[in-house]
Design a protein around this motif. Structure first.
Motif, short mmCIF file in Angstrom:
data_model
loop_
_atom_site.label_atom_id
_atom_site.label_comp_id
_atom_site.label_asym_id
_atom_site.label_seq_id
_atom_site.Cartn_x
_atom_site.Cartn_y
_atom_site.Cartn_z
N UNK A 70 -4.90 -1.80 -3.78
CA UNK A 70 -4.54 -2.47 -5.02
C UNK A 70 -4.36 -1.56 -6.22
N UNK A 71 -4.15 -0.27 -5.99
CA UNK A 71 -3.93 0.67 -7.09
C UNK A 71 -2.45 1.02 -7.15
N UNK A 72 -1.87 0.98 -8.36
CA UNK A 72 -0.42 1.15 -8.52
C UNK A 72 -0.02 2.58 -8.90
N UNK A 73 -0.98 3.50 -8.98
CA UNK A 73 -0.72 4.91 -9.29
C UNK A 73 -0.06 5.09 -10.66
N UNK A 112 -10.20 1.69 -5.54
CA UNK A 112 -9.82 0.29 -5.69
C UNK A 112 -9.20 0.04 -7.06
N UNK A 113 -8.09 -0.68 -7.06
CA UNK A 113 -7.45 -1.12 -8.29
C UNK A 113 -7.49 -2.64 -8.38
N UNK A 114 -6.77 -3.18 -9.35
CA UNK A 114 -6.83 -4.63 -9.61
C UNK A 114 -6.37 -5.45 -8.41
N UNK A 115 -5.45 -4.90 -7.61
CA UNK A 115 -4.95 -5.63 -6.45
C UNK A 115 -6.02 -5.93 -5.43
N UNK A 174 -13.98 2.49 -8.15
CA UNK A 174 -13.22 1.31 -8.53
C UNK A 174 -12.86 1.35 -10.01
N UNK A 175 -11.62 0.95 -10.29
CA UNK A 175 -11.12 0.87 -11.66
C UNK A 175 -11.39 -0.50 -12.27
N UNK A 176 -11.93 -1.40 -11.48
CA UNK A 176 -12.11 -2.79 -11.90
C UNK A 176 -13.43 -2.99 -12.63
N UNK A 193 -2.15 -3.09 0.23
CA UNK A 193 -1.59 -3.98 -0.80
C UNK A 193 -0.75 -3.16 -1.77
N UNK A 194 0.23 -2.51 -1.24
CA UNK A 194 0.96 -1.49 -1.99
C UNK A 194 1.96 -2.11 -2.97
N UNK A 195 2.04 -1.50 -4.14
CA UNK A 195 3.18 -1.69 -5.02
C UNK A 195 4.01 -0.41 -5.04
N UNK A 196 3.34 0.70 -4.64
CA UNK A 196 4.02 1.98 -4.51
C UNK A 196 3.47 2.69 -3.28
#
Length: 388
Positions: free
Chosen positions: A343-346, A13-16, A192-194, A367-370
C-alpha cells in the motif's frame, strides 16, 4: 555444522495496507475537510476535539458546551476557502491542506485577516452576536489563538482514524496470509507510515508479540499508580513496529520546572508515551527517578502526536525519537534481503532515499499503484494470497 541463518524480513506499509481493513485513505480523510466546515466541530471540556459526524446525542451535547467550538469551525472554513482559491478551487489532499495551514502560521498579517473574515462570516450567520462583542463565542477572535489550530487538526484526523471499521473476525480473515508470512520469519522489522492502529491490532489477533520501542522500565511517567510506557528505542521482541510518522495513541510529555519567579518553564526535555486510556493521558505525572516523588503534576500537551503535511523532514531532523527511528530505518534498509511493501505509492522522498540505497534485495510489492522502482528482483501482487 553451522547453525541455520536467521530469516529476516523488512516490511513497509502505506495507506493502502489499512485500506484492506476499510480504513479511510487520503481521499477519505480529505473528504471530511473538503466541505462546508461551519458547525461541524465538537470541543469537549477535556480540551479535545472531534467531528460531529456519526456521534450520538450525548457526545454531541457535551461537544457543544464549549464556546470555542463554533468560532473555530468558522476559522477552519475560512482557511478552506483560501486554500481552495489558491488551488483553482481544488482541494488537493488533506496533507497539503495541513501544510498550507502550518505555513500560514508564519504570517501574522495573514492570520489577522483569516480571523477577521471568519468573525465577519460568523456574525452574518448569527446576527444576535453583533451587539455582544464580549460574547464568549467571540473571545478567540479578540486574542487570535491561532496556536490552537494545528492541534485541533491533529485531533480531527485522529478522530477519523480511531475507529477500526472491521470486526476482529473480519480482520483475521482479511490479513491471514500476511500474518502467516510474518510468522515464517525469525526476525521482522515493520515500518509503517500510517497513524492508525491496524497493524498492531492484527498482530495481537494473530498472537504475535511485538515491540514499538516503548518500555515501562525506568519510566518517570505515571498515571493511576502505574508506570506508563515511554520511548526508549529498545525493541525487545522478534517483531518490531516502527511508526515512521507517529501514531494516534502517541503523546508527548514536555518537562517543566519552576523558574526563579515560581512559574512553570519548559526545560526542553521530553518523553513520548503511549496510551489508549483516556484517564492515563489526562492524569499523567512525572516523578523523581530516585525518590518517586511527584515533580510535575500534569502533561501540558494532550494532543495525538503524528507527523503530517508535505514537509515532514523538519520535525524528523529535530526530534530525538524520530531521529532515532529514521536512523534505524536507514540502517535496516541497507541490511535488508527480503522486503515486503504493501500500500505504499513511493511518493515520499524521505522514504525513497533509504530504499534506493539497496538494489540487491528481493521484494514483494502488494496492492500496487506503482511498480517497485529500486530493484528488479521481486514480484508485484494484488492479493495477500499470492504472498507465499
Amino acid at each position: 555444522m553451522k547453525p541455520d541463518r536467521m530469516k529476516k524480513l523488512t516490511v513497509l506499509l502505506g495507506a493502502g495496507f489499512s485500506a484492506n481493513a476499510n480504513m479511510p485513505i487520503a481521499k477519505g480523510v480529505s473528504d471530511y475537510f473538503n466541505r462546508d466546515l461551519r458547525d461541524k466541530l465538537l470541543n469537549f471540556p477535556s480540551s479535545e476535539w472531534a467531528w460531529i459526524d456519526d456521534k450520538d446525542k450525548t457526545i454531541i451535547n457535551n461537544g457543544h458546551l464549549s464556546f470555542e467550538r463554533l468560532g473555530y469551525s468558522y476559522v477552519f472554513n475560512e482557511l478552506l476557502n483560501i486554500y481552495k482559491s489558491n488551488n483553482s478551487d481544488k482541494f488537493l489532499n488533506y496533507e497539503d491542506f495541513y501544510q498550507f495551514i502550518s505555513d500560514s502560521y508564519k504570517n501574522n498579517n495573514k492570520i489577522s485577516k483569516i480571523f477577521s473574515d471568519a468573525k465577519e462570516q460568523l456574525l452574518q450567520d448569527y446576527p444576535c452576536l453583533i451587539e455582544k462583542e464580549d460574547s464568549d463565542h467571540l473571545v478567540l477572535f479578540n486574542y487570535k489563538q491561532y496556536f490552537k489550530v494545528l492541534p485541533i487538526l491533529n485531533y480531527l484526523i485522529a478522530d477519523i482514524l480511531q475507529p477500526i471499521k472491521m470486526n476482529d473476525d473480519e480482520l483475521c480473515l482479511t490479513f491471514k496470509y500476511f500474518l502467516d508470512y510474518v510468522k515464517s520469519f525469525d526476525e521482522v522489522n515493520i515500518f509503517t507510515l500510517n497513524h492508525d492502529l491496524i497493524v498492531e491490532r492484527i498482530l495481537e489477533l494473530g498472537g504475535i508479540e511485538y515491540s514499538r520501542g516503548f518500555e515501562t522500565n525506568n519510566s518517570v511517567l505515571v498515571a493511576n499508580d502505574k508506570k506508563l510506557p515511554v520511548y526508549t528505542g529498545n525493541y525487545n521482541k522478534k517483531v518490531r513496529v516502527y511508526k515512521l510518522h507517529g501514531s494516534i495513541d502517541l503523546y508527548k510529555f514536555n518537562y517543566v520546572e519552576k523558574n526563579l519567579d515560581g512559574y512553570d518553564q519548559l526545560t526542553g526535555e521530553y518523553d513520548y508515551f503511549m496510551t489508549n486510556d483516556y484517564y492515563e493521558k489526562h492524569r499523567c505525572q512525572r516523578v523523581d527517578s530516585t525518590t518517586g516523588d511527584i515533580v510535575q503534576n500534569m502533561a501540558s500537551d494532550i494532543v495525538p502526536k503524528f507527523i503530517t503535511g508535505t514537509d515532514k523532514t523538519i520535525i524528523i531532523d529535530n526530534d530525538k525519537m524520530y531521529k532515532n527511528i529514521y536512523s534505524d530505518f536507514s540502517r535496516i534498509m541497507l541490511e535488508t534481503e527480503n522486503l515486503f511493501v504493501s500500500g505504499y505509492s513511493f511518493n515520499d522522498t524521505h522514504i525513497n532515499q533509504h530504499l534506493s540505497k539497496n538494489n540487491k534485495l528481493s521484494f514483494i510489492n502488494h496492492r500496487i499503484t506503482k511498480d517497485y522502482p529500486f530493484s528488479s528482483n521481486g514480484k508485484n501482487i494484488s492479493d495477500f494470497k499470492d504472498i507465499l
